[in-house]
Enzyme design. Sequence first.
Site, mmCIF file in Angstrom:
data_model
loop_
_atom_site.group_PDB
_atom_site.id
_atom_site.type_symbol
_atom_site.label_atom_id
_atom_site.label_comp_id
_atom_site.label_asym_id
_atom_site.label_seq_id
_atom_site.Cartn_x
_atom_site.Cartn_y
_atom_site.Cartn_z
ATOM 1 N N LYS A 22 0.946 -1.216 0.298
ATOM 2 C CA LYS A 22 0.165 -0.555 -0.208
ATOM 3 C C LYS A 22 0.869 1.331 -0.482
ATOM 4 O O LYS A 22 0.649 2.495 -0.591
ATOM 5 C CB LYS A 22 -0.701 0.014 1.627
ATOM 6 N N ASN A 23 1.671 1.348 0.723
ATOM 7 C CA ASN A 23 2.522 2.481 1.378
ATOM 8 C C ASN A 23 3.786 2.459 -0.108
ATOM 9 O O ASN A 23 4.430 4.109 -0.247
ATOM 10 C CB ASN A 23 3.390 2.431 2.442
ATOM 11 N N CYS A 117 -4.974 12.525 12.611
ATOM 12 C CA CYS A 117 -5.743 11.543 13.684
ATOM 13 C C CYS A 117 -5.459 10.172 14.053
ATOM 14 O O CYS A 117 -4.292 11.121 15.675
ATOM 15 C CB CYS A 117 -4.838 10.785 12.358
ATOM 16 N N ARG A 122 0.437 14.686 13.038
ATOM 17 C CA ARG A 122 1.010 14.137 12.164
ATOM 18 C C ARG A 122 1.005 15.011 11.108
ATOM 19 O O ARG A 122 0.288 15.464 10.059
ATOM 20 C CB ARG A 122 0.656 12.610 11.766
ATOM 21 N N ASP A 306 4.291 0.363 12.465
ATOM 22 C CA ASP A 306 3.384 -0.312 11.599
ATOM 23 C C ASP A 306 2.962 -1.825 12.240
ATOM 24 O O ASP A 306 1.963 -2.414 11.463
ATOM 25 C CB ASP A 306 3.153 0.022 10.422
ATOM 26 N N ARG A 398 -8.622 -0.636 4.780
ATOM 27 C CA ARG A 398 -7.571 0.555 3.772
ATOM 28 C C ARG A 398 -6.563 -0.060 3.946
ATOM 29 O O ARG A 398 -5.941 0.413 2.328
ATOM 30 C CB ARG A 398 -7.573 1.993 4.521
HETATM 31 C C1 EPZ Z 1 4.230 6.756 6.400
HETATM 32 O O1 EPZ Z 1 3.684 7.931 7.259
HETATM 33 C C2 EPZ Z 1 3.080 5.436 6.464
HETATM 34 N N1 EPZ Z 1 2.193 6.221 5.744
HETATM 35 C C3 EPZ Z 1 2.678 5.119 8.115
HETATM 36 O O2 EPZ Z 1 1.852 4.058 7.303
HETATM 37 C C4 EPZ Z 1 3.976 4.905 8.516
HETATM 38 O O3 EPZ Z 1 3.377 4.646 10.351
HETATM 39 C C5 EPZ Z 1 5.087 5.922 8.535
HETATM 40 O O4 EPZ Z 1 5.261 6.558 6.998
HETATM 41 C C6 EPZ Z 1 6.054 5.436 9.322
HETATM 42 O O5 EPZ Z 1 6.701 4.828 8.785
HETATM 43 C C7 EPZ Z 1 2.488 6.033 4.161
HETATM 44 O O6 EPZ Z 1 3.705 5.560 3.708
HETATM 45 C C8 EPZ Z 1 1.008 6.800 3.327
HETATM 46 P P1 EPZ Z 1 5.685 10.214 8.275
HETATM 47 P P2 EPZ Z 1 3.891 9.433 7.516
HETATM 48 O O7 EPZ Z 1 5.871 11.505 8.083
HETATM 49 O O8 EPZ Z 1 4.819 9.304 6.497
HETATM 50 C C9 EPZ Z 1 6.186 13.699 11.840
HETATM 51 C C10 EPZ Z 1 0.759 2.727 7.158
HETATM 52 O O9 EPZ Z 1 -0.261 1.965 8.535
HETATM 53 N N2 EPZ Z 1 6.306 14.652 10.837
HETATM 54 O O10 EPZ Z 1 7.065 9.086 8.179
HETATM 55 O O11 EPZ Z 1 2.483 10.210 7.475
HETATM 56 C C11 EPZ Z 1 4.949 12.581 11.784
HETATM 57 O O12 EPZ Z 1 4.098 13.520 12.779
HETATM 58 C C12 EPZ Z 1 0.384 4.439 7.247
HETATM 59 O O13 EPZ Z 1 0.069 2.140 6.695
HETATM 60 C C13 EPZ Z 1 5.967 15.473 11.119
HETATM 61 O O14 EPZ Z 1 5.853 16.248 12.102
HETATM 62 O O15 EPZ Z 1 4.617 9.438 8.686
HETATM 63 C C14 EPZ Z 1 5.557 11.609 13.362
HETATM 64 O O16 EPZ Z 1 5.838 12.151 14.612
HETATM 65 C C15 EPZ Z 1 -0.343 4.514 9.307
HETATM 66 N N3 EPZ Z 1 6.472 16.950 10.027
HETATM 67 C C16 EPZ Z 1 6.850 11.119 12.611
HETATM 68 O O17 EPZ Z 1 7.451 12.396 11.387
HETATM 69 C C17 EPZ Z 1 6.299 16.627 8.557
HETATM 70 O O18 EPZ Z 1 6.091 17.096 7.973
HETATM 71 C C18 EPZ Z 1 6.841 10.360 11.419
HETATM 72 O O19 EPZ Z 1 6.039 10.382 10.463
HETATM 73 C C19 EPZ Z 1 5.702 15.285 9.131
HETATM 74 C C20 EPZ Z 1 6.084 13.952 10.073
#
Ligand code: EPZ
Length: 418
Positions: A22-23, A117, A122, A306, A398
Site C-alpha cells: 500500500k505504502n 488522525c 501528524r 506499523d 484500508r
Molecule cells: C508513513 O506515514 C506511512 N504511510 C505510515 O503508515 C507509517 O506509519 C509512517 O510512514 C512511519 O513509518 C504512508 O507511507 C502512506 P511520517 P507518514 O511522516 O509519512 C512527524 C500505515 O499504517 N512529521 O514518516 O505520514 C510525524 O508526526 C500508515 O500504513 C512531522 O513532524 O509518517 C511522525 O511523528 C500509518 N512533520 C513522524 O514525523 C512532517 O512534516 C513520522 O511521520 C511530517 C512528519
Amino acid sequence: MEKLAIRGGARLDGEIRISGAKNATLPILAAALLTDGRVTVGNVPHLNDVTTTIALLGRMGVEVTMHDGWKVEVNPTSLNECYAPYELVKTMRASILVLGPLVAKYGRAEVSLPGGCAIGARPVDLHVAGLRALGAEVEISDGYIRARAKRLRGARLFLDTVTVTGTENLMMAASLAEGETVIENAAREPEVVDLAEFLQRMGAKISGAGSDRIVIQGVDSLGSASHDVQPDRIEAGTFLVAAAITGGRVRLRAVQPADLESALLKLGEAGARVSTGDDWIELDMEGRRPLAVDISTAPYPGFPTDLQAQFMALNTIAEGVATMSENVFENRFMHVPELQRMGARIRLEGHTAVVTGVSQLRSAPVMATDLRASAGLVLAGLVAQGETVVDRIYHIDRGYECIEEKLQQMGASIRRLA
Ligand code: EPZ
C-alpha cells in the site's frame, strides 16, 4: 458498519501470497502526475486507500484505467485541476502526496491539510518547508495548502524529523526542479526506494534512495514507464505474527525478506523457526507458546511502527514480560484498552507499554481505531477463548486486501458480519 467475528483456538497453517505494498502504491500513483506520457503500475493491491487515490486523480481529470485486476494505467495529460478537497484528504492523509508532483509539474496546487488522525497530530510542516526551500510560494489558510511556482529550483534540504511521505513528496518535486537537490536525513524505507525506481524509469536522475542522503538532478520532463509495486512488508509481518501467535506455521510467497530484517529477528527471539528464500519466508512455531520480546520502534531499518500493535498482541500471550516503546508516533497505543478488555495485562508509561504475558485471552467486543491497531485486535482474536467481534473494520480494509480470506486460507475461523 461491518465487523469481523473471529473464533479463537485454531493453530494456523497455510501458504499465502503477499499483495503489493500500500505504502509504495500510493506515492507511485501520485508520481504518475509527473509524466508527459502514460504510466502503468502493476501488482497494485485492492485496498480502499488505493481506490481513494484513484478517485482523487480522477476528480482532477486524470484518466485512470484498471486492467485485469492488478494493473493500473494512468494518463494525466487530461488533467484539468490541481485540487485535493478536504472530504477526500480527511479520509486518507496520504493524499498529501499529490502536492509535490502538482507544484513541480503544473506550477500550482491546492491541497487540504490532512488534519490529525487516531495515531497523532501528524503535521506536514516538513513537506511545506521543503517546497518553500525549492522555491514554491506556499500559503496555508482556511485548512488548505496553496502552493505556486514557475519552476522549482534545486536546493539542499534537511529534514528535522525522518518523514516517509515528506521524503517522497520532496523527491518527486525535486525530480522536475532546475538543478540539484540534496535531501539530508531522508527516510530509508523500502517504499521510498520503490518510488525512486519508478521515477528513474520515467527518466528522473536520483541517487542514494534507501540511504539518509538522496541526491536528485532535476530534468525538464519525465516520460512513460511501467513498474510493478514491491510486496507489502507490513502485510507480510502481520501474517507471520498470525502464525506465531497461534503456535502455527505459514509460508509467504511473493515477499522480500530483506525488507523485514528487524521483524524476522524479533520473531526468532520469540522462539519461531524462520527460514527465507529470495521471494519467500517460512515461519514455524512448532506448537510452542511465544517468548516475550522487547520492541522499540524507529524509522527504517529500525523496527517498524506499523508492526507494533501486531507484536503487542503476540506479547499479550507470550511467556514473560515485554517492554514496547513507540518512538515514531505520539499516540499509537489506541489498541491497548481494547486488548485489556480481552484480559491482556498492559501497563502504559508514556511512550512505553509493559506487557505481562497471560496464558489465555478472553473474547470481547472490541473496536478498531486505526489500520494497524485493528490488525492487532484480529490477531488477538485468533487466540482468545470464544468469539471476538472487531467493529469499525473499515480501518482494516484500508490496508489489508481480503484479510479474512487470507486468514481462512490459513485455517482461521473468521467471518465478516454486515
Ligand atoms: C508513513 O506515514 C506511512 N504511510 C505510515 O503508515 C507509517 O506509519 C509512517 O510512514 C512511519 O513509518 C504512508 O507511507 C502512506 P511520517 P507518514 O511522516 O509519512 C512527524 C500505515 O499504517 N512529521 O514518516 O505520514 C510525524 O508526526 C500508515 O500504513 C512531522 O513532524 O509518517 C511522525 O511523528 C500509518 N512533520 C513522524 O514525523 C512532517 O512534516 C513520522 O511521520 C511530517 C512528519
